[in-house]
Design a protein around this motif. Structure first.
Motif, PDB file in Angstrom:
ATOM      1  N   LYS A  56       0.776  -1.247   0.071  1.00 23.30           N
ATOM      2  CA  LYS A  56      -0.082  -0.114   0.047  1.00 23.30           C
ATOM      3  C   LYS A  56       0.821   1.358  -0.025  1.00 23.30           C
ATOM      4  O   LYS A  56       0.393   2.260  -0.298  1.00 23.30           O
ATOM      5  N   ALA A  57       2.122   1.057   0.365  1.00 24.90           N
ATOM      6  CA  ALA A  57       3.007   2.344   0.425  1.00 24.90           C
ATOM      7  C   ALA A  57       3.567   2.580  -0.768  1.00 24.90           C
ATOM      8  O   ALA A  57       4.243   3.519  -1.132  1.00 24.90           O
ATOM      9  N   GLY A  58       3.263   1.495  -1.717  1.00 29.11           N
ATOM     10  CA  GLY A  58       3.857   1.923  -3.145  1.00 29.11           C
ATOM     11  C   GLY A  58       4.993   0.993  -3.628  1.00 29.11           C
ATOM     12  O   GLY A  58       5.581   0.991  -4.665  1.00 29.11           O
ATOM     13  N   GLN A  59       5.481   0.116  -2.608  1.00 33.05           N
ATOM     14  CA  GLN A  59       6.531  -0.852  -2.798  1.00 33.05           C
ATOM     15  C   GLN A  59       5.924  -2.172  -3.337  1.00 33.05           C
ATOM     16  O   GLN A  59       5.483  -2.817  -2.284  1.00 33.05           O
ATOM     17  N   ALA A  60       6.335  -2.419  -4.578  1.00 32.92           N
ATOM     18  CA  ALA A  60       5.724  -3.900  -5.007  1.00 32.92           C
ATOM     19  C   ALA A  60       6.567  -4.923  -4.990  1.00 32.92           C
ATOM     20  O   ALA A  60       6.270  -5.998  -5.534  1.00 32.92           O
ATOM     21  N   LYS A  61       8.003  -4.581  -4.768  1.00 31.26           N
ATOM     22  CA  LYS A  61       8.818  -5.871  -4.889  1.00 31.26           C
ATOM     23  C   LYS A  61       9.788  -5.770  -3.428  1.00 31.26           C
ATOM     24  O   LYS A  61       9.949  -4.866  -2.519  1.00 31.26           O
ATOM     25  N   VAL A  62      10.077  -7.110  -3.190  1.00 33.18           N
ATOM     26  CA  VAL A  62      11.222  -7.253  -1.762  1.00 33.18           C
ATOM     27  C   VAL A  62      12.087  -8.219  -2.484  1.00 33.18           C
ATOM     28  O   VAL A  62      11.722  -9.091  -3.554  1.00 33.18           O
ATOM     29  N   TYR A  63      13.301  -8.231  -2.135  1.00 30.12           N
ATOM     30  CA  TYR A  63      14.391  -8.947  -2.733  1.00 30.12           C
ATOM     31  C   TYR A  63      15.063  -9.857  -1.699  1.00 30.12           C
ATOM     32  O   TYR A  63      14.843  -9.453  -0.219  1.00 30.12           O
ATOM     33  N   TYR A  64      15.671 -10.817  -2.173  1.00 32.91           N
ATOM     34  CA  TYR A  64      16.533 -11.346  -1.075  1.00 32.91           C
ATOM     35  C   TYR A  64      17.986 -11.883  -1.676  1.00 32.91           C
ATOM     36  O   TYR A  64      17.925 -12.042  -2.828  1.00 32.91           O
ATOM     37  N   THR A  65      18.963 -11.393  -1.163  1.00 38.74           N
ATOM     38  CA  THR A  65      20.360 -11.439  -1.651  1.00 38.74           C
ATOM     39  C   THR A  65      21.042 -12.536  -1.322  1.00 38.74           C
ATOM     40  O   THR A  65      22.145 -12.733  -1.680  1.00 38.74           O
ATOM     41  N   GLN A  66      20.736 -13.457  -0.229  1.00 39.32           N
ATOM     42  CA  GLN A  66      21.214 -14.764   0.109  1.00 39.32           C
ATOM     43  C   GLN A  66      20.350 -15.903  -0.148  1.00 39.32           C
ATOM     44  O   GLN A  66      19.279 -15.598  -0.234  1.00 39.32           O
ATOM     45  N   LEU A  67      20.964 -17.062  -0.525  1.00 39.49           N
ATOM     46  CA  LEU A  67      20.451 -18.083  -1.122  1.00 39.49           C
ATOM     47  C   LEU A  67      19.434 -18.561   0.041  1.00 39.49           C
ATOM     48  O   LEU A  67      18.130 -19.027  -0.495  1.00 39.49           O
ATOM     49  N   ALA A 135       2.664   4.680   8.589  1.00 36.03           N
ATOM     50  CA  ALA A 135       3.394   5.907   8.707  1.00 36.03           C
ATOM     51  C   ALA A 135       4.566   5.912   8.519  1.00 36.03           C
ATOM     52  O   ALA A 135       5.321   6.658   8.159  1.00 36.03           O
ATOM     53  N   ALA A 136       5.369   4.779   9.285  1.00 36.84           N
ATOM     54  CA  ALA A 136       6.618   4.749   9.207  1.00 36.84           C
ATOM     55  C   ALA A 136       7.158   4.423   7.607  1.00 36.84           C
ATOM     56  O   ALA A 136       8.167   5.048   7.058  1.00 36.84           O
ATOM     57  N   LEU A 137       6.467   3.459   7.093  1.00 40.17           N
ATOM     58  CA  LEU A 137       7.023   3.099   5.895  1.00 40.17           C
ATOM     59  C   LEU A 137       6.501   4.439   4.749  1.00 40.17           C
ATOM     60  O   LEU A 137       7.418   4.613   3.890  1.00 40.17           O
ATOM     61  N   HIS A 138       5.577   5.141   4.837  1.00 35.34           N
ATOM     62  CA  HIS A 138       5.213   6.402   4.012  1.00 35.34           C
ATOM     63  C   HIS A 138       6.353   7.294   4.346  1.00 35.34           C
ATOM     64  O   HIS A 138       6.842   7.778   3.539  1.00 35.34           O
ATOM     65  N   PHE A 139       6.898   7.208   5.620  1.00 38.20           N
ATOM     66  CA  PHE A 139       8.253   8.424   5.938  1.00 38.20           C
ATOM     67  C   PHE A 139       9.560   7.879   5.012  1.00 38.20           C
ATOM     68  O   PHE A 139      10.072   8.604   4.548  1.00 38.20           O
ATOM     69  N   LEU A 140       9.582   6.712   5.704  1.00 35.78           N
ATOM     70  CA  LEU A 140      10.866   6.036   4.869  1.00 35.78           C
ATOM     71  C   LEU A 140      11.134   5.952   3.480  1.00 35.78           C
ATOM     72  O   LEU A 140      12.135   6.122   3.134  1.00 35.78           O
ATOM     73  N   LEU A 141      10.255   5.404   2.868  1.00 32.96           N
ATOM     74  CA  LEU A 141       9.999   5.500   1.519  1.00 32.96           C
ATOM     75  C   LEU A 141      10.060   6.794   0.949  1.00 32.96           C
ATOM     76  O   LEU A 141      10.078   6.635  -0.353  1.00 32.96           O
ATOM     77  N   GLY A 142       9.865   7.909   1.537  1.00 40.62           N
ATOM     78  CA  GLY A 142       9.654   9.125   0.827  1.00 40.62           C
ATOM     79  C   GLY A 142      11.107   9.673   0.549  1.00 40.62           C
ATOM     80  O   GLY A 142      11.294  10.506  -0.302  1.00 40.62           O
ATOM     81  N   TYR A 161      12.960  -6.504   6.057  1.00 34.73           N
ATOM     82  CA  TYR A 161      11.516  -5.845   6.122  1.00 34.73           C
ATOM     83  C   TYR A 161      10.556  -6.868   7.446  1.00 34.73           C
ATOM     84  O   TYR A 161       9.957  -6.401   8.049  1.00 34.73           O
ATOM     85  N   LEU A 162      10.998  -8.170   7.310  1.00 30.30           N
ATOM     86  CA  LEU A 162      10.269  -9.026   8.372  1.00 30.30           C
ATOM     87  C   LEU A 162      10.826  -8.458   9.836  1.00 30.30           C
ATOM     88  O   LEU A 162      10.157  -8.417  10.684  1.00 30.30           O
ATOM     89  N   THR A 163      12.105  -8.418  10.009  1.00 29.88           N
ATOM     90  CA  THR A 163      12.762  -7.602  11.219  1.00 29.88           C
ATOM     91  C   THR A 163      12.042  -6.413  11.426  1.00 29.88           C
ATOM     92  O   THR A 163      11.567  -6.107  12.803  1.00 29.88           O
ATOM     93  N   PHE A 164      11.750  -5.512  10.694  1.00 28.15           N
ATOM     94  CA  PHE A 164      11.140  -4.223  10.924  1.00 28.15           C
ATOM     95  C   PHE A 164       9.886  -4.593  11.449  1.00 28.15           C
ATOM     96  O   PHE A 164       9.252  -3.855  11.983  1.00 28.15           O
TER      97      PHE A 164
END
Length: 257
Positions: A56-67, A135-142, A161-164
């Motif tokens: 909903k904050a406009g971020q449509a992708k998440v990534y993983y950098t380790q297998l 609210a936090a995501l809206h601020f941080l992704l700004g 993101y899960l830790t967050f």
């Protein structure tokens, strides 16, 4: 009766308590294990629920950098969900272990706090999910903007993101148990209502200190958590005052509170 018989007789109650404690612990761990298996099966839909604020904050992708990152994220999601769902069972087992050693008056005093604990924890998690996290995501992704001709873009990993999210949910859930702790301390006679009223300035400072520790490290999240904590503090003072008033009326009328 010999001395050895006296020793065995004195150890019998302790042994019974240890056996009862082991039984309660086994029930709690078995419940957690079963729920972990169920939640692991539904880990993907559960994580899908947790990433809705990000979507909903406009971020449509998440990534993983380790297998193994995506796999461990599913394990963490399953364990977090299982721990939350099994809490009522664990609390009930704790109550069943402690209750036989309490007087009837003590049971009546503690039971409301036990019942209020999961309700307040759920209220804190709900506030985190529906208000604080968006609210936090809206601020941080700004901060995604063009900096000196270079596009600055957020690439959140599934693990971060899960830790967050877990930090928000756990922090708000535990913080909303503050009234229960405060009322238990007052009921135990460690502090009085007058002392709590006099210490309200320090309590407000403490609310912000708690928010600083439990909330993610940004001012907006800290304020979002500290504000309801301050409100809960004053609601607790009002609840203690009403309890004292009801108790005084009961004593004046000759009834038992």
């Amino acid at each position: 009766m010999s001395d050895q018989d006296d020793i065995d007789a004195s150890r019998a109650p302790l042994l019974d308590h240890l056996i009862e404690l082991r039984r309660r612990l086994l029930i709690s761990f078995a419940t957690l294990a079963v729920l972990f298996g169920v939640c692991l099966y539904f880990a993907e839909p559960i994580f899908g629920f947790l990433v809705r604020p990000l979507l909903k904050a406009g971020q449509a992708k998440v990534y993983y950098t380790q297998l193994f990152e995506a796999f461990f994220v599913q394990l963490k999601v399953a364990f977090f969900a299982a721990s939350t769902l099994s809490f009522p069972v664990v609390a009930n087992q704790l109550w069943q272990f402690v209750a036989p050693g309490l007087y009837r008056k003590e049971k009546r005093a503690l039971l409301p706090f036990l019942l209020a604990t999961p309700v307040l924890f759920a209220a804190g998690c709900s506030m985190a999910y529906f208000i604080a996290i968006p609210a936090a995501l809206h601020f941080l992704l700004g901060y995604q903007t063009n900096v000196g001709g270079v596009q600055q873009e957020a690439l959140p990993s599934v693990g971060n993101y899960l830790t967050f999210v877990m930090q928000f949910l756990f922090g708000f859930g535990v913080s909303f148990l503050f009234p229960v702790l405060l009322m238990l301390i007052e009921r135990a006679g460690l502090v009085t209502l007058r002392q709590l009223v006099k210490a309200q300035r320090y309590a407000i400072l403490g609310c912000f200190a708690i928010a600083l520790v439990l909330a993610p490290p940004d001012a907006g999240s800290m304020i979002i958590l500290a504000t309801p904590l301050v409100g809960l503090y004053y609601l607790t003072l009002a609840a203690i005052w009403l309890t004292h008033r009801r108790r005084a009326r009961a004593e004046a009328s000759g009834t038992v509170a």
